[in-house]
Design a protein around this motif. Structure first.
Motif, PDB file in Angstrom:
ATOM      1  N   LEU A  37       0.849  -1.190   0.000  1.00 51.92           N
ATOM      2  CA  LEU A  37       0.000   0.000   0.000  1.00 51.92           C
ATOM      3  C   LEU A  37       0.884   1.239   0.000  1.00 51.92           C
ATOM      4  O   LEU A  37       1.779   1.370   0.844  1.00 51.92           O
ATOM      5  CB  LEU A  37      -0.929   0.008   1.207  1.00 51.92           C
ATOM      6  N   LEU A  38       0.638   2.137  -0.947  1.00 55.56           N
ATOM      7  CA  LEU A  38       1.431   3.365  -1.101  1.00 55.56           C
ATOM      8  C   LEU A  38       0.492   4.567  -1.017  1.00 55.56           C
ATOM      9  O   LEU A  38      -0.071   5.001  -2.027  1.00 55.56           O
ATOM     10  CB  LEU A  38       2.172   3.350  -2.443  1.00 55.56           C
ATOM     11  N   PRO A  39       0.281   5.107   0.188  1.00 54.82           N
ATOM     12  CA  PRO A  39      -0.591   6.279   0.342  1.00 54.82           C
ATOM     13  C   PRO A  39       0.063   7.523  -0.272  1.00 54.82           C
ATOM     14  O   PRO A  39       1.268   7.769  -0.083  1.00 54.82           O
ATOM     15  CB  PRO A  39      -0.726   6.429   1.861  1.00 54.82           C
ATOM     16  N   LEU A  40      -0.729   8.304  -0.994  1.00 56.66           N
ATOM     17  CA  LEU A  40      -0.247   9.518  -1.649  1.00 56.66           C
ATOM     18  C   LEU A  40      -0.991  10.734  -1.107  1.00 56.66           C
ATOM     19  O   LEU A  40      -2.117  10.620  -0.619  1.00 56.66           O
ATOM     20  CB  LEU A  40      -0.491   9.443  -3.161  1.00 56.66           C
ATOM     21  N   LYS A  41      -0.367  11.893  -1.239  1.00 54.36           N
ATOM     22  CA  LYS A  41      -1.111  13.127  -0.939  1.00 54.36           C
ATOM     23  C   LYS A  41      -2.038  13.457  -2.096  1.00 54.36           C
ATOM     24  O   LYS A  41      -3.203  13.807  -1.901  1.00 54.36           O
ATOM     25  CB  LYS A  41      -0.151  14.287  -0.679  1.00 54.36           C
ATOM     26  N   SER A  42      -1.507  13.356  -3.337  1.00 56.89           N
ATOM     27  CA  SER A  42      -2.325  13.624  -4.521  1.00 56.89           C
ATOM     28  C   SER A  42      -1.772  12.815  -5.688  1.00 56.89           C
ATOM     29  O   SER A  42      -0.679  13.108  -6.183  1.00 56.89           O
ATOM     30  CB  SER A  42      -2.316  15.116  -4.870  1.00 56.89           C
ATOM     31  N   LYS A  43      -2.524  11.819  -6.105  1.00 52.44           N
ATOM     32  CA  LYS A  43      -2.110  11.026  -7.263  1.00 52.44           C
ATOM     33  C   LYS A  43      -1.979  11.911  -8.503  1.00 52.44           C
ATOM     34  O   LYS A  43      -1.019  11.794  -9.267  1.00 52.44           O
ATOM     35  CB  LYS A  43      -3.127   9.911  -7.494  1.00 52.44           C
ATOM     36  N   ASP A  44      -2.910  12.844  -8.703  1.00 54.90           N
ATOM     37  CA  ASP A  44      -2.876  13.691  -9.898  1.00 54.90           C
ATOM     38  C   ASP A  44      -1.623  14.555  -9.925  1.00 54.90           C
ATOM     39  O   ASP A  44      -0.973  14.705 -10.976  1.00 54.90           O
ATOM     40  CB  ASP A  44      -4.116  14.584  -9.948  1.00 54.90           C
ATOM     41  N   GLU A  45      -1.271  15.133  -8.777  1.00 55.15           N
ATOM     42  CA  GLU A  45      -0.059  15.964  -8.718  1.00 55.15           C
ATOM     43  C   GLU A  45       1.182  15.133  -9.027  1.00 55.15           C
ATOM     44  O   GLU A  45       2.048  15.544  -9.810  1.00 55.15           O
ATOM     45  CB  GLU A  45       0.084  16.597  -7.339  1.00 55.15           C
ATOM     46  N   LEU A  46       1.275  13.957  -8.443  1.00 55.88           N
ATOM     47  CA  LEU A  46       2.451  13.118  -8.635  1.00 55.88           C
ATOM     48  C   LEU A  46       2.582  12.667 -10.078  1.00 55.88           C
ATOM     49  O   LEU A  46       3.676  12.727 -10.667  1.00 55.88           O
ATOM     50  CB  LEU A  46       2.376  11.907  -7.704  1.00 55.88           C
ATOM     51  N   VAL A  47       1.492  12.232 -10.690  1.00 54.80           N
ATOM     52  CA  VAL A  47       1.545  11.777 -12.080  1.00 54.80           C
ATOM     53  C   VAL A  47       1.914  12.935 -13.003  1.00 54.80           C
ATOM     54  O   VAL A  47       2.667  12.759 -13.966  1.00 54.80           O
ATOM     55  CB  VAL A  47       0.200  11.134 -12.484  1.00 54.80           C
ATOM     56  N   GLY A  48       1.407  14.135 -12.709  1.00 60.86           N
ATOM     57  CA  GLY A  48       1.796  15.300 -13.504  1.00 60.86           C
ATOM     58  C   GLY A  48       3.285  15.579 -13.432  1.00 60.86           C
ATOM     59  O   GLY A  48       3.929  15.864 -14.455  1.00 60.86           O
ATOM     60  N   LEU A  49       3.857  15.492 -12.245  1.00 55.79           N
ATOM     61  CA  LEU A  49       5.304  15.692 -12.089  1.00 55.79           C
ATOM     62  C   LEU A  49       6.099  14.642 -12.849  1.00 55.79           C
ATOM     63  O   LEU A  49       7.100  14.952 -13.517  1.00 55.79           O
ATOM     64  CB  LEU A  49       5.681  15.644 -10.610  1.00 55.79           C
ATOM     65  N   LEU A  50       5.669  13.394 -12.740  1.00 55.69           N
ATOM     66  CA  LEU A  50       6.368  12.310 -13.430  1.00 55.69           C
ATOM     67  C   LEU A  50       6.307  12.490 -14.939  1.00 55.69           C
ATOM     68  O   LEU A  50       7.287  12.237 -15.646  1.00 55.69           O
ATOM     69  CB  LEU A  50       5.774  10.964 -13.024  1.00 55.69           C
ATOM     70  N   HIS A  51       5.166  12.923 -15.446  1.00 57.28           N
ATOM     71  CA  HIS A  51       5.040  13.149 -16.884  1.00 57.28           C
ATOM     72  C   HIS A  51       5.987  14.251 -17.341  1.00 57.28           C
ATOM     73  O   HIS A  51       6.642  14.130 -18.387  1.00 57.28           O
ATOM     74  CB  HIS A  51       3.598  13.502 -17.234  1.00 57.28           C
ATOM     75  N   GLN A  52       6.093  15.326 -16.564  1.00 61.93           N
ATOM     76  CA  GLN A  52       7.007  16.409 -16.910  1.00 61.93           C
ATOM     77  C   GLN A  52       8.447  15.904 -16.974  1.00 61.93           C
ATOM     78  O   GLN A  52       9.205  16.251 -17.893  1.00 61.93           O
ATOM     79  CB  GLN A  52       6.897  17.543 -15.887  1.00 61.93           C
ATOM     80  N   LYS A  53       8.835  15.099 -16.006  1.00 63.17           N
ATOM     81  CA  LYS A  53      10.206  14.594 -15.975  1.00 63.17           C
ATOM     82  C   LYS A  53      10.450  13.613 -17.123  1.00 63.17           C
ATOM     83  O   LYS A  53      11.533  13.601 -17.717  1.00 63.17           O
ATOM     84  CB  LYS A  53      10.490  13.952 -14.618  1.00 63.17           C
ATOM     85  N   LEU A  54       9.448  12.793 -17.431  1.00 68.54           N
ATOM     86  CA  LEU A  54       9.591  11.863 -18.545  1.00 68.54           C
ATOM     87  C   LEU A  54       9.771  12.626 -19.852  1.00 68.54           C
ATOM     88  O   LEU A  54      10.629  12.279 -20.678  1.00 68.54           O
ATOM     89  CB  LEU A  54       8.364  10.963 -18.628  1.00 68.54           C
ATOM     90  N   GLU A  55       8.986  13.684 -20.060  1.00 66.68           N
ATOM     91  CA  GLU A  55       9.125  14.494 -21.271  1.00 66.68           C
ATOM     92  C   GLU A  55      10.505  15.140 -21.352  1.00 66.68           C
ATOM     93  O   GLU A  55      11.093  15.222 -22.438  1.00 66.68           O
ATOM     94  CB  GLU A  55       8.054  15.579 -21.289  1.00 66.68           C
ATOM     95  N   ALA A  56      11.026  15.604 -20.209  1.00 64.97           N
ATOM     96  CA  ALA A  56      12.351  16.220 -20.211  1.00 64.97           C
ATOM     97  C   ALA A  56      13.410  15.220 -20.660  1.00 64.97           C
ATOM     98  O   ALA A  56      14.302  15.553 -21.466  1.00 64.97           O
ATOM     99  CB  ALA A  56      12.677  16.751 -18.816  1.00 64.97           C
ATOM    100  N   TRP A  57      13.340  13.960 -20.159  1.00 62.12           N
ATOM    101  CA  TRP A  57      14.292  12.942 -20.589  1.00 62.12           C
ATOM    102  C   TRP A  57      14.090  12.563 -22.049  1.00 62.12           C
ATOM    103  O   TRP A  57      15.065  12.285 -22.759  1.00 62.12           O
ATOM    104  CB  TRP A  57      14.150  11.708 -19.695  1.00 62.12           C
ATOM    105  N   GLN A  58      12.854  12.557 -22.520  1.00 64.97           N
ATOM    106  CA  GLN A  58      12.609  12.214 -23.918  1.00 64.97           C
ATOM    107  C   GLN A  58      13.208  13.233 -24.870  1.00 64.97           C
ATOM    108  O   GLN A  58      13.556  12.904 -26.002  1.00 64.97           O
ATOM    109  CB  GLN A  58      11.092  12.127 -24.168  1.00 64.97           C
TER     110      GLN A  58
END
Length: 280
Positions: free
Chosen positions: A257-278
Motif C-alpha cells: 500500500l502506497l498512500p499519496l497526498k495527490s495522485k494527480d499531482e504526482l503523475v503530472g510531475l512524473l510526466h514532466q520529468k519523462l518528457e524532459a528525458w525524452q
C-alpha cells in the motif's frame, strides 16, 4: 545488479499475516509531502525498467544519455498520461526490487507492438532466488485515487489472471521475451514451460499487489511525527483488512500500500520529468 539508493520508508512490514502487508511511506521535507523528490527517485529506476539486459550492460559514458532518452521514449509518448498505468508499474518494480531484492525478468514494455499501446497482463514479471529455488513474482498494480475502487478492481483481475488459459497465454508471451543472456533465463523458461504443471508453478509463485490512493493521513500531516506514524499504520491496516477479507485466489499474495497526498499531482510531475528525458 546495482539499484538506486533507497528513498521510500517501509513503515509497515507484517510477514506474519496472509497476505503479507507492506506499507510504503514517501515522507515529508520542510513541511511538504515529498512529491518532487519521489518523482526524481522514480526516474532513477527508469533505465532498469525500460531497457533490455543487453542495453543495460552496454551503458557507458558515451551512450548513457542516448540510452536514458530511449528508456523514456519506451514508456510512452502521449499527452493523455492521466489514465495510463506505466508509472504504477514503475512504482511496483521499484518496491519489489527494494523490499525483496527481486530481479526483473522482462519489462511489460516489451509486450508492446507499437508506441503508446497499452498492454493487458501482469504488471511485473520478476524472480527471487529463494532458499527453495527460483520464485516467480507476477505483479498487479492499481495507480488510483480511491482505495475502495483499487481493491475491487485488483481483486477482479487477480481472479481473471490466475485462470489456466490466461496464464498459459501469458507464459507463452513471457518465454518469447526473456533475454537468453539473462542469468536465470533457462530456469524461468523451464518453470513456465507448457510441460510444467501449473501446480508446480503456483508452488513457486508470488503475486505482489501494489495499490495507491489519496490518503487522508498523508494530507493532514506535514512531518513524520509519532502521531503520523500511528495514524499511517492504522490507515493501511484498515485498507489491508478490506483487501484481505475479499474472496482472493489461494496464492501467496503480498499487498503493498502506497498512500499519496495527490495522485494527480504526482503523475503530472512524473510526466514532466519523462518528457524532459525524452527531449534530451
Amino acid at each position: 545488479m546495482d539499484t538506486p539508493d533507497h528513498f521510500i520508508t517501509v513503515r509497515v512490514h507484517d510477514q506474519e499475516i496472509s497476505p503479507q502487508l507492506v506499507g510504503l511511506c514517501v515522507g515529508y521535507e520542510l513541511g511538504e509531502w515529498r512529491a518532487e523528490q519521489f518523482a526524481d527517485h522514480v526516474m532513477e529506476w527508469l533505465p532498469e525498467f525500460a531497457l533490455t539486459q543487453k542495453e543495460l550492460e552496454s551503458i557507458q559514458s558515451g551512450n548513457v544519455v542516448s540510452l536514458m532518452r530511449r528508456a523514456a521514449k519506451n514508456v510512452y509518448a502521449t499527452k493523455k498520461f492521466e489514465s495510463r498505468g506505466e508509472f504504477g508499474e514503475l512504482f511496483l518494480h521499484a518496491a519489489i526490487r527494494q523490499v525483496f531484492g527481486s530481479m526483473p525478468a522482462i519489462s511489460k514494455i516489451y509486450y508492446k507492438t507499437a508506441r503508446n499501446e497499452t498492454v493487458k497482463g501482469f504488471d511485473a514479471v520478476h524472480v527471487v532466488d529463494g532458499n527453495d529455488g527460483l520464485e516467480l513474482w507476477l505483479g498487479e498494480v492499481k495507480l488510483y485515487k480511491d482505495i475502495g475502487r483499487a481493491i475491487s478492481d485488483v481483486v477482479e483481475e487477480l481472479h481473471a489472471h490466475t485462470q489456466r488459459d490466461y496464464l498459459r497465454d501469458e507464459f507463452l508471451l513471457i518465454r518469447g521475451k526473456v533475454d537468453d543472456d539473462w542469468p536465470h533465463a533457462e530456469a524461468l523458461k523451464s518453470l513456465i514451460s507448457p510441460n510444467t504443471s501449473l501446480d508446480q508453478v503456483f508452488a513457486k509463485a508470488v503475486i505482489p499487489v501494489l495499490l495507491t490512493y489519496d490518503s487522508s493521513c498523508v494530507k493532514t500531516h506535514d512531518r513524520c511525527s509519532q502521531d503520523y506514524c500511528e495514524q499511517f499504520e492504522a490507515e493501511v491496516r484498515k485498507h489491508y483488512h478490506n483487501f484481505a477479507t475479499r474472496n482472493l485466489p489461494s496464492l501467496d499474495i503480498h499487498l503493498f500500500l502506497l498512500p499519496l497526498k495527490s495522485k494527480d499531482e504526482l503523475v503530472g510531475l512524473l510526466h514532466q520529468k519523462l518528457e524532459a528525458w525524452q527531449n534530451l
